[in-house]
Design an enzyme around this catalytic site. Structure first.
Site, PDB file in Angstrom:
ATOM      1  N   ARG A 313     -22.008  95.698  99.095  1.00  0.00           N
ATOM      2  CA  ARG A 313     -23.180  95.328 100.596  1.00  0.00           C
ATOM      3  C   ARG A 313     -22.854  95.987 101.685  1.00  0.00           C
ATOM      4  O   ARG A 313     -22.889  96.083 102.211  1.00  0.00           O
ATOM      5  CB  ARG A 313     -24.026  93.529  99.917  1.00  0.00           C
ATOM      6  CG  ARG A 313     -24.470  94.193  98.951  1.00  0.00           C
ATOM      7  CD  ARG A 313     -25.432  92.694  97.943  1.00  0.00           C
ATOM      8  NE  ARG A 313     -26.224  92.842  97.468  1.00  0.00           N
ATOM      9  CZ  ARG A 313     -26.936  92.265  96.787  1.00  0.00           C
ATOM     10  NH1 ARG A 313     -26.337  90.826  97.437  1.00  0.00           N
ATOM     11  NH2 ARG A 313     -27.800  92.012  95.423  1.00  0.00           N
ATOM     12  N   HIS A 457     -30.072 100.999  99.036  1.00  0.00           N
ATOM     13  CA  HIS A 457     -29.256 100.218  97.601  1.00  0.00           C
ATOM     14  C   HIS A 457     -28.845  98.756  97.508  1.00  0.00           C
ATOM     15  O   HIS A 457     -28.640  99.223  98.827  1.00  0.00           O
ATOM     16  CB  HIS A 457     -28.425 101.797  97.328  1.00  0.00           C
ATOM     17  CG  HIS A 457     -27.470 102.220  98.140  1.00  0.00           C
ATOM     18  ND1 HIS A 457     -26.668 102.616  98.263  1.00  0.00           N
ATOM     19  CD2 HIS A 457     -27.207 101.659  99.098  1.00  0.00           C
ATOM     20  CE1 HIS A 457     -25.760 102.910  98.998  1.00  0.00           C
ATOM     21  NE2 HIS A 457     -26.494 102.556  99.761  1.00  0.00           N
ATOM     22  N   GLU A 458     -28.040  98.781  97.030  1.00  0.00           N
ATOM     23  CA  GLU A 458     -27.415  97.592  96.700  1.00  0.00           C
ATOM     24  C   GLU A 458     -28.112  96.271  97.001  1.00  0.00           C
ATOM     25  O   GLU A 458     -27.785  95.094  97.616  1.00  0.00           O
ATOM     26  CB  GLU A 458     -25.544  97.272  97.726  1.00  0.00           C
ATOM     27  CG  GLU A 458     -24.944  98.661  96.849  1.00  0.00           C
ATOM     28  CD  GLU A 458     -24.405  98.644  95.449  1.00  0.00           C
ATOM     29  OE1 GLU A 458     -24.599  97.520  94.704  1.00  0.00           O
ATOM     30  OE2 GLU A 458     -24.400  99.856  95.324  1.00  0.00           O
ATOM     31  N   GLY A 459     -29.618  96.161  96.821  1.00  0.00           N
ATOM     32  CA  GLY A 459     -30.084  95.355  96.765  1.00  0.00           C
ATOM     33  C   GLY A 459     -31.482  95.285  97.756  1.00  0.00           C
ATOM     34  O   GLY A 459     -31.073  95.492  98.895  1.00  0.00           O
TER      35      GLY A 459
END
Length: 607
Positions: A313, A457-459
């Site tokens: 992140r 992406h990545e949350g």
């Protein structure tokens, strides 16, 4: 301003990274060695990455029925990057690392992200290996992590599934023990996996000898049944090609097959894949099922994977920063050279006068200054977080614990804020170019397309917001939030004694009070549904407050009455942020504090 000049100021004048050489782990280093690393990375990025950024956008990955084909420049760039040693830059000397501070490593990676973000600089490979160094067995570290750090192998993370998306509790990939004696395999308890994973970056390519997938799957509980929810999830090492306990390829393919390539808006130089595990295309020992080795303890897979996810992140946030910086540099250059229009005088415009460059127009300056404030502020935040990583790993116990708490609170902001506002910077870069910005004749449209992924992406934004308001600001009795507030107050106290910054200190104090009040009000009923209904506006306000603090702290490192244009630029960017951006938080916090139900109560049929 050139990136290197900005990095030098933030690293040495603001974060004092050179002081890290006083710690035993970094004692062999000096500013000279740090600069040498930056020089090397800047050169590789300029020579191997930047010239091919458009090529990667045009020549998308393709599958020929046997393998995924990428442009030749991808392999050349990867090999140059791996040869630089940057994959293991922060690792111990004993395993071939440089024992470089993460602050310097993070700064070095900026050159690659700015030159060609989708060419890649090993973010997932390093994150994969770092996870194994913490949660893997000694042999798993030796066989898998070290080969990733060397660049011989690469790594992925396999979480999402077509039917589950970000809802990890709903994944259906299964892992079962691989027969009698499975638990005694030297590489770890051996399982057979079946299932499908989607959105796997770098999931299939020929850049490295092997690809090491870290896969989340559910295993049976003691009663033979699958534990529902996230508690049933375990983590597995699933190599594309099978290996022995000495790290040698056995020559056999694991039962991992490419199901398809996703064709993307941006980041086209990185393959994005659908993978089938255990479909029987590559049977192992005559049986279907992908061979996987358990990492950590059963049913603790998500806890292990968060080690990699949180690292990724912050990496995503930095990628967003550098795409914004690339757009800013391009639009600044364009504005300095594009003649158009004439200035407005007391009698209006004089058509007999020559055209002026568009950078002389106030609205162009507004858009450039907005980009500068977003991108350089976000870069400072990303490097500040990197400095916290070094404090967490090498600081005294109390300092390390404070760094841990601050990172917990700041990680959702370090990922989300650059993803939103450096994307806005890319949009402004297109606007400055006018119609040309909407064509492929200039690079700014590609920068925007590449950056649009980073809010997802990545949350996603919504996930980061729920994490921030639902967990991070409340964890451990709110200690992390209070610690962050304390850092802000310390900056305000220092700024209060400078006439040119005192008003900003006051404004930041008022913003901090608003955030604290909104946090309490959002949770005043104790109902998570009400509290989190407006989590994204809350996060936007929280992020703006953090960036205002960062800018004020950076401004304190600028000497008062300096005649350096670079210093004036920093002070002007700080001024812009406090005058144009920080006042926005009131509207965002109002809906969060009042638990406004407008969105949550909207009936589906009314749409």
């Amino acid at each position: 301003m050139p990136l290197r000049q900005t990095l030098d100021f933030l690293l040495y004048d603001w974060l004092h990274a050179q002081q890290l050489t006083g710690r035993p782990r970094f004692a062999d280093h000096s500013r000279e060695t740090f600069d040498a690393v930056l020089d090397t990375c800047e050169r590789i990025a300029r020579e191997k990455y930047a010239p091919h950024n458009r090529t990667l956008d045009i020549e998308e990955p393709r599958f020929d029925g046997e393998k995924v084909i990428l442009p030749a420049c991808s392999k050349e760039a990867y090999d140059a990057f791996a040869a630089s040693g940057m994959l293991s830059a922060a690792q111990d000397y004993a395993i071939g690392g440089m024992q470089l501070p993460y602050t310097v490593e993070s700064a070095a990676h900026t050159f690659f992200a700015m030159a060609s973000v989708s060419m890649g600089s090993g973010m997932l490979t390093v994150g994969n290996a770092n996870l194994l160094m913490v949660h893997g067995t000694e042999l798993q570290k030796q066989v898998f992590a070290l080969n990733e750090f060397s660049g011989r192998w690469s790594g992925t993370m396999c979480l999402s599934e077509p039917q589950a998306g970000s809802s990890l509790s709903d994944i259906v990939t299964r892992a079962v023990p691989d027969g009698e004696g499975f638990e005694n395999d030297p590489l770890g308890p051996r399982y057979r996996l079946t299932g499908n994973k989607m959105w796997i970056s770098a999931g299939e390519h020929e850049l490295t000898e092997n690809i090491i997938h870290l896969v989340l799957a559910k295993i049976p509980g003691p009663d033979g049944k699958i534990i529902p929810g996230t508690k049933g999830i375990s983590l597995f090492i699933v190599p594309k090609k099978l290996v022995d306990a000495d790290g040698r390829l056995t020559g056999a393919r694991n039962d991992v097959a490419l199901a398809g390539l996703n064709h993307k808006l941006g980041w086209r130089g990185t393959t994005n894949t659908l993978l089938n595990f255990g479909e029987g295309k590559f049977k192992v020992d005559g049986r279907a099922g992908a061979v996987g080795y358990l990492v950590g303890r059963p049913h603790e897979g998500l806890r292990c994977m968060f080690h990699m996810m949180n690292e990724a992140r912050i990496g995503v946030g930095m990628a967003a920063v550098m795409l914004g910086m690339a757009g800013y540099a391009a639009s600044l250059e364009y504005a300095k050279n594009r003649p158009q229009g004439r200035p407005v005088g007391p009698a209006g415009k004089d058509p007999s006068r020559p055209q002026v460059r568009i950078i002389e127009h106030a609205d162009i300056k507004r858009m450039l200054l907005a980009q500068k404030s977003y991108c350089e502020g976000a870069l400072a935040l990303a490097l500040y977080c990197a400095r916290l990583v070094d404090e967490q790993h090498t600081g005294e116990p109390d300092v390390a614990n404070e760094a841990r708490l601050l990172l917990e609170v700041l990680t959702p902001i370090a990922k989300s804020w650059p993803s939103e506002w450096c994307l806005e910077a890319n949009s402004l870069a297109i606007q400055i170019h006018g119609g040309y910005g909407y064509t492929r004749d200039f690079p700014v449209e590609q920068y925007w397309r590449d950056n649009r992924l980073n809010m997802i992406h990545e949350g996603t934004h919504g996930i980061q917001a729920a994490d921030l308001l639902g967990r991070k600001v409340r964890m451990e009795g709110g200690q992390g939030l209070e610690l962050l507030a304390g850092r802000m107050r310390a900056t305000m106290a220092r700024a209060g004694s400078r006439a040119d910054l005192a008003a900003y200190a006051t404004a930041l104090g008022e913003a901090l009070t608003q955030v604290a009040d909104a946090t309490k009000a959002a949770w005043s009923t104790g109902d998570p549904a009400e509290a989190l209904a407006n989590a994204v506006p809350y996060m936007q306000a929280f992020g703006h407050t953090v960036i205002a603090w960062i800018w004020l702290d950076v401004a304190l490192s600028v000497p008062a009455n300096s005649n350096d244009p670079a210093h004036e630029g920093r002070l002007r960017a700080a001024r812009y942020f406090f005058h144009y951006e920080l006042p926005k938080i009131g509207a965002w916090l109002q809906v969060a504090a009042s638990r406004d139900p407008t969105c949550a109560d909207m009936p589906e049929e009314a749409f």
